[in-house]
Design an enzyme around this catalytic site. Sequence first.
Site, mmCIF file in Angstrom:
data_model
loop_
_atom_site.group_PDB
_atom_site.id
_atom_site.type_symbol
_atom_site.label_atom_id
_atom_site.label_comp_id
_atom_site.label_asym_id
_atom_site.label_seq_id
_atom_site.Cartn_x
_atom_site.Cartn_y
_atom_site.Cartn_z
ATOM 1 N N GLU A 93 0.829 -1.190 0.000
ATOM 2 C CA GLU A 93 0.000 0.000 0.000
ATOM 3 C C GLU A 93 0.870 1.248 0.000
ATOM 4 O OE1 GLU A 93 -3.631 -2.206 2.356
ATOM 5 O OE2 GLU A 93 -2.767 -0.433 3.274
ATOM 6 N N CYS A 106 3.542 8.416 1.120
ATOM 7 C CA CYS A 106 3.984 7.574 2.230
ATOM 8 C C CYS A 106 4.154 6.166 1.677
ATOM 9 C CB CYS A 106 2.929 7.618 3.347
ATOM 10 S SG CYS A 106 3.309 6.534 4.738
ATOM 11 N N CYS A 113 6.112 -6.812 8.178
ATOM 12 C CA CYS A 113 7.210 -6.291 9.000
ATOM 13 C C CYS A 113 7.493 -7.288 10.106
ATOM 14 C CB CYS A 113 6.827 -4.937 9.609
ATOM 15 S SG CYS A 113 8.154 -4.224 10.620
ATOM 16 N N CYS A 117 5.226 -4.468 16.320
ATOM 17 C CA CYS A 117 4.681 -3.555 17.333
ATOM 18 C C CYS A 117 3.184 -3.843 17.498
ATOM 19 C CB CYS A 117 4.902 -2.110 16.893
ATOM 20 S SG CYS A 117 6.623 -1.741 16.485
ATOM 21 N N CYS A 120 0.369 -1.801 15.586
ATOM 22 C CA CYS A 120 0.535 -1.556 14.139
ATOM 23 C C CYS A 120 0.002 -2.724 13.322
ATOM 24 C CB CYS A 120 2.018 -1.334 13.850
ATOM 25 S SG CYS A 120 2.406 -1.302 12.089
ATOM 26 N N CYS A 338 -1.481 6.151 9.912
ATOM 27 C CA CYS A 338 -0.259 5.520 10.398
ATOM 28 C C CYS A 338 -0.592 4.172 11.004
ATOM 29 C CB CYS A 338 0.372 6.358 11.502
ATOM 30 S SG CYS A 338 0.853 7.980 11.005
HETATM 31 N N1 SAH Z 1 8.762 0.686 10.640
HETATM 32 C C1 SAH Z 1 9.025 2.069 10.642
HETATM 33 C C2 SAH Z 1 8.283 2.845 9.580
HETATM 34 C C3 SAH Z 1 6.867 2.430 9.310
HETATM 35 S S1 SAH Z 1 5.710 2.722 10.622
HETATM 36 C C4 SAH Z 1 8.748 2.651 12.016
HETATM 37 O O1 SAH Z 1 8.183 1.974 12.860
HETATM 38 O O2 SAH Z 1 9.134 3.799 12.233
HETATM 39 C C5 SAH Z 1 5.500 4.493 10.469
HETATM 40 C C6 SAH Z 1 5.041 5.191 11.739
HETATM 41 O O3 SAH Z 1 3.686 4.845 12.055
HETATM 42 C C7 SAH Z 1 5.861 4.831 12.955
HETATM 43 O O4 SAH Z 1 6.195 6.001 13.680
HETATM 44 C C8 SAH Z 1 4.917 3.964 13.739
HETATM 45 O O5 SAH Z 1 5.243 3.928 15.086
HETATM 46 C C9 SAH Z 1 3.604 4.621 13.451
HETATM 47 N N2 SAH Z 1 2.444 3.792 13.740
HETATM 48 C C10 SAH Z 1 2.327 2.464 13.586
HETATM 49 N N3 SAH Z 1 1.089 2.052 13.954
HETATM 50 C C11 SAH Z 1 0.412 3.153 14.327
HETATM 51 C C12 SAH Z 1 -0.923 3.379 14.759
HETATM 52 N N4 SAH Z 1 -1.796 2.374 14.889
HETATM 53 N N5 SAH Z 1 -1.288 4.645 15.056
HETATM 54 C C13 SAH Z 1 -0.409 5.678 14.917
HETATM 55 N N6 SAH Z 1 0.858 5.519 14.487
HETATM 56 C C14 SAH Z 1 1.272 4.269 14.193
HETATM 57 FE FE1 SF4 Z 2 7.018 -2.541 11.764
HETATM 58 FE FE2 SF4 Z 2 4.725 -1.302 12.245
HETATM 59 FE FE3 SF4 Z 2 6.535 -1.487 14.193
HETATM 60 FE FE4 SF4 Z 2 6.994 0.134 12.082
HETATM 61 S S1 SF4 Z 2 5.390 0.345 13.612
HETATM 62 S S2 SF4 Z 2 8.412 -1.336 13.029
HETATM 63 S S3 SF4 Z 2 5.988 -1.061 10.461
HETATM 64 S S4 SF4 Z 2 5.465 -3.206 13.217
#
Ligand code: SAH
Ligand code: SF4
Length: 346
Positions: A93, A106, A113, A117, A120, A338
């Site tokens: 995406e 973006c 991944c 987290c 996410c 995000c």
């Molecule tokens: N893996 C990298 C880049 C992709 S995630 C990283 O973690 O930085 C991009 C951003 O979206 C990161 O700052 C992540 O913490 C944030 N993010 C992920 N899930 C989210 C959510 N449910 N709500 C708000 N931000 C989120």
């Molecule tokens: Fe991976 Fe999502 Fe964590 Fe970024 S926020 S490192 S994309 S699991």
Amino acid sequence: MPETSVLDMTYDDVAARLLEIGCPRYRADQLWRAVYADLVQSYDEITTLPLDLRVQLADAVPLHVPEIVREAQSPDGATRKTVLRLADGETVEVVAMEYSDRSTACVSSQVGCAIGCPFCATGQSGFVRDLSSGEIVAQVLCVARALRARGRRLSNVVYMGMGEPLLNLDAVLASIRTLNDPRGFALGARSFTVSTAGVVPGIDRLAQEPLQVNLAVSLHAGDDALRDALVPLNRKYPLDVLLGACRRYIGKTHRRVTFEIALVAGINDQPHHARDVASRLMNLLCHVNLIPVNPLPERRDLRRSRPAAVHAFAEMLQAAGIPTTIRDSRGSEISAGCGQLRARGR
Ligand code: SAH
Ligand code: SF4
């Protein structure tokens, strides 16, 4: 293995390949301009080239543009998510965001991944594979075409879609070099932001990179136990080690690092959490973005922070002298916000 697309090649690769099939260097210029300035999607569109040459080129340096599977846009049309199908059937995406003063793509750097987290969506699906540089470039070109149709120009690329860019850094840097190439797309290095969950060797490598891109670090907490839970990679690179790498990066580049904090109600948004973050970031050349978390359907326990908590958090950081901005996460109504990106269905 799918054939290598022209989007995976540098200008010099293209010129060398064309030389092999007997084409002079100016043909490489024409091809590069057609792909990166005119944004053509196939050789048929490059009418400045003779037909027999187009056929020859399509064979020697194929141009693979991923198919658009689905598109969704926010009610005001300013945020659009596009699902692209790659040559092997995997999907990624890419999100386009239009603001008054800029237009941002973006982009995803991996399918899935590995970091996982809990808040996410991408992290929930596990790791599938790295994207090639051409697959990253293709996402940017897709957004640039859509923006052009709306009379706008792409001004920024953020590596904040699916995946961890610093675990696929070769492809990420190759995509930036291609898009930065003044003979084609010509997007300035400072227009790129690479976001990481805290891959320390990747931060050290970026610090050595001549390209002046921006670095964003997803911090989420200033305490190791809490960050272990929110960003499992913290067990490998705990806060002292991560912030040490950020200090080295700043020392080397003299550039401000952005720290992202997704605020989850009751989990990391309380005053003592803000104090932990402030004590970690004090006196660092940085900027903090606070993003109320976009809740996932499968994690109803991780709720978005209330506005009062977000404001109180911001004020505490500001009082400690840390420049802090509250961001609204664009596109949450179309699951383009995000952390809401996941490849659903092939
Ligand atoms: N893996 C990298 C880049 C992709 S995630 C990283 O973690 O930085 C991009 C951003 O979206 C990161 O700052 C992540 O913490 C944030 N993010 C992920 N899930 C989210 C959510 N449910 N709500 C708000 N931000 C989120
Ligand atoms: Fe991976 Fe999502 Fe964590 Fe970024 S926020 S490192 S994309 S699991």
